[in-house]
Design a protein around this motif. Structure first.
Motif, short mmCIF file in Angstrom:
data_model
loop_
_atom_site.label_atom_id
_atom_site.label_comp_id
_atom_site.label_asym_id
_atom_site.label_seq_id
_atom_site.Cartn_x
_atom_site.Cartn_y
_atom_site.Cartn_z
N VAL A 118 29.09 37.63 40.91
CA VAL A 118 29.48 38.68 41.86
C VAL A 118 29.20 40.03 41.22
O VAL A 118 29.72 40.33 40.14
CB VAL A 118 30.97 38.56 42.24
CG1 VAL A 118 31.34 39.65 43.24
CG2 VAL A 118 31.27 37.18 42.82
N LEU A 119 28.39 40.84 41.88
CA LEU A 119 28.07 42.17 41.39
C LEU A 119 29.11 43.16 41.93
O LEU A 119 29.29 43.28 43.15
CB LEU A 119 26.67 42.58 41.84
CG LEU A 119 25.53 41.63 41.44
CD1 LEU A 119 24.21 42.14 41.98
CD2 LEU A 119 25.47 41.48 39.92
N THR A 120 29.78 43.85 41.04
CA THR A 120 30.82 44.80 41.43
C THR A 120 30.61 46.10 40.68
O THR A 120 29.60 46.29 40.00
CB THR A 120 32.22 44.20 41.14
OG1 THR A 120 33.22 45.12 41.57
CG2 THR A 120 32.40 43.92 39.66
N SER A 121 31.56 47.01 40.80
CA SER A 121 31.46 48.32 40.14
C SER A 121 32.84 48.74 39.68
O SER A 121 33.86 48.13 40.04
CB SER A 121 30.86 49.36 41.10
OG SER A 121 31.73 49.56 42.20
N LEU A 149 30.14 49.70 34.14
CA LEU A 149 31.17 50.25 33.27
C LEU A 149 32.46 49.48 33.49
O LEU A 149 32.82 49.14 34.62
CB LEU A 149 31.38 51.74 33.55
CG LEU A 149 30.18 52.65 33.29
CD1 LEU A 149 30.52 54.09 33.67
CD2 LEU A 149 29.76 52.55 31.83
N ARG A 150 33.17 49.22 32.41
CA ARG A 150 34.40 48.45 32.47
C ARG A 150 35.58 49.36 32.84
O ARG A 150 35.71 50.47 32.32
CB ARG A 150 34.67 47.80 31.10
CG ARG A 150 35.80 46.81 31.09
CD ARG A 150 36.00 46.28 29.69
NE ARG A 150 36.99 45.22 29.65
CZ ARG A 150 36.72 43.94 29.78
NH1 ARG A 150 35.47 43.55 29.94
NH2 ARG A 150 37.66 43.03 29.73
N SER A 151 36.42 48.89 33.76
CA SER A 151 37.58 49.67 34.15
C SER A 151 38.66 49.56 33.08
O SER A 151 38.59 48.71 32.18
CB SER A 151 38.12 49.18 35.50
OG SER A 151 38.50 47.82 35.41
N ALA A 152 39.65 50.41 33.20
CA ALA A 152 40.71 50.43 32.18
C ALA A 152 41.51 49.14 32.16
O ALA A 152 41.92 48.66 31.11
CB ALA A 152 41.64 51.63 32.43
N LYS A 153 41.72 48.54 33.31
CA LYS A 153 42.52 47.32 33.41
C LYS A 153 41.77 46.30 34.25
O LYS A 153 41.44 46.56 35.41
CB LYS A 153 43.89 47.64 34.03
CG LYS A 153 44.81 46.43 34.10
CD LYS A 153 46.15 46.81 34.70
CE LYS A 153 47.07 45.58 34.77
NZ LYS A 153 48.39 45.93 35.38
N VAL A 154 41.54 45.14 33.67
CA VAL A 154 40.85 44.05 34.38
C VAL A 154 41.89 43.26 35.17
O VAL A 154 42.93 42.87 34.62
CB VAL A 154 40.11 43.14 33.39
CG1 VAL A 154 39.44 41.99 34.14
CG2 VAL A 154 39.09 43.94 32.61
N PRO A 155 41.68 43.01 36.45
CA PRO A 155 42.65 42.24 37.24
C PRO A 155 42.87 40.85 36.65
O PRO A 155 41.97 40.24 36.05
CB PRO A 155 42.00 42.17 38.63
CG PRO A 155 41.07 43.32 38.67
CD PRO A 155 40.57 43.51 37.27
N GLY A 157 43.19 36.99 36.13
CA GLY A 157 42.49 35.82 36.65
C GLY A 157 41.01 36.03 36.89
O GLY A 157 40.37 35.15 37.49
N MET A 158 40.43 37.15 36.47
CA MET A 158 39.02 37.43 36.69
C MET A 158 38.31 37.58 35.34
O MET A 158 38.82 38.22 34.43
CB MET A 158 38.84 38.71 37.52
CG MET A 158 39.39 38.60 38.94
SD MET A 158 39.37 40.17 39.83
CE MET A 158 37.65 40.62 39.72
N VAL A 159 37.13 36.99 35.25
CA VAL A 159 36.30 37.12 34.05
C VAL A 159 35.23 38.16 34.35
O VAL A 159 34.37 37.97 35.21
CB VAL A 159 35.65 35.77 33.67
CG1 VAL A 159 34.81 35.93 32.41
CG2 VAL A 159 36.72 34.70 33.48
N LEU A 160 35.30 39.28 33.63
CA LEU A 160 34.45 40.43 33.91
C LEU A 160 33.48 40.65 32.76
O LEU A 160 33.89 40.66 31.59
CB LEU A 160 35.31 41.69 34.13
CG LEU A 160 34.60 42.95 34.62
CD1 LEU A 160 34.07 42.74 36.03
CD2 LEU A 160 35.54 44.13 34.58
N VAL A 161 32.20 40.84 33.08
CA VAL A 161 31.16 41.14 32.10
C VAL A 161 30.65 42.55 32.37
O VAL A 161 30.13 42.82 33.46
CB VAL A 161 30.01 40.12 32.17
CG1 VAL A 161 28.92 40.48 31.15
CG2 VAL A 161 30.52 38.72 31.93
N ALA A 162 30.83 43.45 31.42
CA ALA A 162 30.40 44.84 31.57
C ALA A 162 29.14 45.08 30.74
O ALA A 162 29.08 44.73 29.56
CB ALA A 162 31.52 45.79 31.12
#
Length: 769
Positions: A118-121, A149-155, A157-162
């Motif tokens: 999933v492409l997000t911002s 760019l990575r946000s200050a707080k990752v929600p 249950g989500m795996v985020l790649v910045a």
């Protein structure tokens, strides 16, 4: 002149009479040869004859796989041809033991089905991405979010790649590189979507199951390039698109060239142009009979009122403006899928009724409900499934064995739901002539049938009202079934067998007679085999024994045994912890051990009667998953040999579990869990009890995880965990429930019903004589 002719006829008749038994065989052979020759002539004349140049091989027949110059199948059909890899070992190199994987899927190189990106911002990761995660994440086994760019707080249950850069083309380039590097060899299909896209997860999963994995697939909503070739198409990123593994592997070497040579503003156009220029593959919306259906969402659209066929059949919807619209779409499509499921159930039930009428049993062979397995038929009185009686307030078959207990929790919710469903079904059947309302539940019965599900019988006191306003009170019995649902494979995090297991063994004075056997089994099954397991002893001193420890240490013999083990195995250290208490609460003891070990420690809380072996330790590792699952095995308890064998020769290696013992479901002494999970649950418990330590005396580690953690509690029988018979000493200072469990465990561990009956019979016979 007739003499020779008659003789010849007689000889021919004798030959024919001799060959008469073989005539069917001869006729069959001749007929088979004729048909084979006829089929060969047809196959030769079926295709067009072509003139071939001298020395040039003939082209393959239609439908045959392409072959290489050596006559082997081409690379496009490698996945469908079994290949035998010969074993060869270089005699000049030293022999090394081959490490076999535990799963056959890993060894055979099977791939997982679908990976979703999933492409997000940074601006939408906490809004639209969260909505995507809540609507589709539980349907996919692997889903990752990619952002610049990575946000200050990752929600949660989500795996985020910045990737560190918000440029759209750079984000797409780095995402494709990341997918190829980390997942290119593990998955067959890759689905890429944006966070402003609503995708029907089950439809996407169904789509990939109908596509061949051996083709280069670029599937999505095909769009034309502005000012480009009319034949070339790219897949619109807003509606998502599907890539096959073979296409990803071929595309990866050209990604750097595409980044330097192709100029574009939109990342989906850039990726489409890259695939077309270097692979010659264009986006398609239909492939192998499967359609990628999409729906473009207009402004101010109300999903609840959309009845177009295009909308209801859509696999992806775009653009989704906010979180509320995402949830409304999910609700509407879930309702559509539910209606389709109910309609399909009705169609199948009608087909079953029609087909059953043609069977020998006729209409009497139709089971109720239609399509559900028939009730279980017991073959003996021991297999009869009993009914549990209940009312709206009380249950008369309680888990603790008491005759009556208050109906609460899940059982109360179950009864309320069943009563509401029964009244609803009655109104659906008899309206508009009658309208029913519940007055009271007179009697309720339920039982669990393992062949079909939970069955209910309800005696309801109802008030029936007619259309003219007349009412009448009547009693009616209804039957309901909550059928077993579809069995699904739950995705679990991957664990390995290399994890170190930390055994914790609490010891009291009453356990001294069994310590020697425990240490011998531990040394034989873990130390001799070099298993990755450690042992910590927990000496529980009574306050009176603790005062005399300087003159007489009750655990001196155990400490001497530990010293002998450390001398025999120089690399092994077995530490011990001394605790003084009158009430050895399992939670208090575990608090002491937890503080002395790292947070990533895998604990196995054992008992002194446990026989440790490598088979169980491996299952302890595999069934315990950090931040996901804890494992509480049900050990196998051997019966009292004096009652089971009654003087006969006992077999220590007997495998007749029904004769020698049973699985002790009342014991929760053994447990496998990670220290971090225990500390998290223990923190919640401390906030709840507010320093009331007396509450801990009525709890076990199982209760802590059950009430104060959101982890899976895996409770299963464990045949590899065997305990010899012993009469345990139940501490009356513990809570009434724990003491009652201990007494029940002792009583049920004596012998089976048949052995107890034989013992009573022999005792009566001896008394009578």
């Amino acid at each position: 002149e007739l003499g020779p002719a008659v003789a010849a006829a007689m000889r021919l008749g004798a030959v024919l009479s001799g060959l008469r038994p073989a005539l069917p065989l001869l006729l069959g052979l001749s007929l088979g040869c004729s048909l084979s020759l006829l089929r060969a002539s047809w196959s030769h004349s079926a295709g067009e004859e072509r003139c071939l140049a001298p020395g040039r091989p003939a082209p393959p027949a239609r439908g045959a796989p392409p072959e290489t110059a050596e006559g082997r199948p081409g690379p496009g059909h490698e996945d469908f041809r079994p290949r035998i890899v010969p074993y060869y070992r270089d005699p000049n190199k030293p022999y090394k033991k081959v490490l076999r994987t535990r799963y056959i899927q890993t060894e055979l190189g099977f791939h997982e089905r679908l990976f979703v990106a999933v492409l997000t911002s940074k601006a939408t990761v906490n809004t639209l991405a969260v909505a995507v995660n809540k609507t589709v994440a539980h349907h996919f086994s692997r889903l990752l979010y990619f952002t610049g760019l990575r946000s200050a707080k990752v929600p949660h249950g989500m795996v985020l790649v910045a990737h560190g850069d918000e440029r759209p083309i750079w984000l797409m380039y780095e995402t494709m590189n990341y997918i190829h590097q980390h997942f290119g060899s593990d998955y067959d299909w890759f689905y890429i979507m944006q966070d402003d896209t609503y995708a029907q997860a089950e439809q996407v999963k169904a789509l990939v199951t109908h596509l061949s994995i051996n083709q280069d697939v670029y599937l999505g909503r095909a769009e034309e390039f502005i000012g480009g070739d009319e034949q070339a198409r790219y897949c619109h990123g807003g509606f998502g698109y599907l890539l096959s593994r073979s296409l990803l592997l071929k595309l990866h070497p050209h990604l750097d060239s595409c980044r330097n040579e192709i100029l574009s503003v939109r990342p989906d156009e850039w990726l489409g142009r890259c695939i077309i220029d270097f692979l010659g593959i264009t986006c398609v919306s239909q492939l192998q009979g499967q359609h990628y259906r999409t729906y473009e969402l207009a402004k101010n659209t109300e999903p609840e009122k959309e009845e177009e066929e295009e909308f209801q059949a859509a696999l992806a919807v775009h653009p989704v403006s906010d979180m509320t619209m995402m949830y409304r779409l999910h609700k509407q499509f879930s309702r559509i899928q539910l209606d389709r499921a109910y309609q399909e159930i009705q169609d199948l039930q009608m087909q079953i009724r029609n087909l059953t009428a043609l069977t020998p049993a006729g209409e009497a062979g139709v089971t109720w409900p239609v399509g559900i397995n028939a009730p279980f038929l017991p073959k003996s009185r021991f297999e009869v499934i009993s009914w549990d009686y209940f009312t709206e307030q009380h249950l008369f078959s309680c888990p603790d064995g008491s005759p009556k207990c208050e109906l609460s929790g899940a059982s109360k919710a179950d009864v309320s739901e069943i009563i509401e469903s029964a009244v609803e079904q009655l109104n659906r059947r008899y309206q508009p002539l009658l309208r029913f309302s519940k007055r009271q539940l007179l009697n309720g019965y339920r039982r669990f049938d393992p062949t079909r599900g939970m069955e209910y019988m309800l005696d309801l006191l109802l008030e029936a009202a007619t259309q003219k306003g007349h009412s009448h009170v009547l009693a009616k019995r209804v039957s309901l079934v909550r059928p077993l649902s579809k069995v699904e494979i739950i995705p679990m995090p991957y664990v390995t067998e290399a994890t170190r297991v930390q055994l914790v063994l609490p010891l009291t004075v009453q356990d001294l007679d069994f310590v020697a056997n425990f240490l011998d089994m531990f040394a034989m099954n873990t130390l001799d085999t070099h298993d990755n397991a450690l042992l910590t002893l927990l000496f529980i001193y009574h306050p009176y024994d603790a005062q005399r420890v300087g003159q007489l240490d009750v655990f001196a013999g155990v400490k001497a045994m530990v010293g002998e083990l450390e001398k025999r195995y120089a690399e092994v250290k077995i530490p011990w912890i001394s605790v003084k208490t009158e009430v050895p609460s399992q939670v208090k003891l575990m608090d002491i051990v937890s503080k002395k070990h790292p947070v990533d420690t895998l604990f196995f809380l054992a008992s002194v009667w446990t026989e440790i072996n490598m088979e169980f330790l491996n299952r302890c590792r595999m069934n315990t998953i950090s931040n996901w699952q804890v494992f509480f095995p049900v050990h196998f308890q051997e019966f009292n040999p004096a009652l089971v064998y009654r003087g006969e020769q006992t077999a220590s290696s007997s495998t007749d579990f029904l004769r020698d013992g049973h699985f002790d479901r009342h014991s929760f002494a053994e447990a496998c869990f990670y220290n971090s999970d225990y500390m998290t649950a223990r923190t919640k418990l401390a906030a709840d009890i507010l320093d009331r330590d007396d509450v801990l005396e009525s709890m076990e580690v199982f209760d802590v995880f059950l009430h104060y953690s959101g982890l899976h509690l895996f409770r299963a029988v464990e045949p590899g965990l065997v305990q010899k018979y012993t009469l345990r000493s139940c501490n009356p200072r513990l809570s009434e429930e724990l003491y009652h469990r201990c007494v029940l465990s002792n009583l049920e561990g004596l012998a089976s019903r048949s052995h107890l009956a034989m013992a009573l019979f022999e005792q009566e016979q001896a008394n009578s004589t």
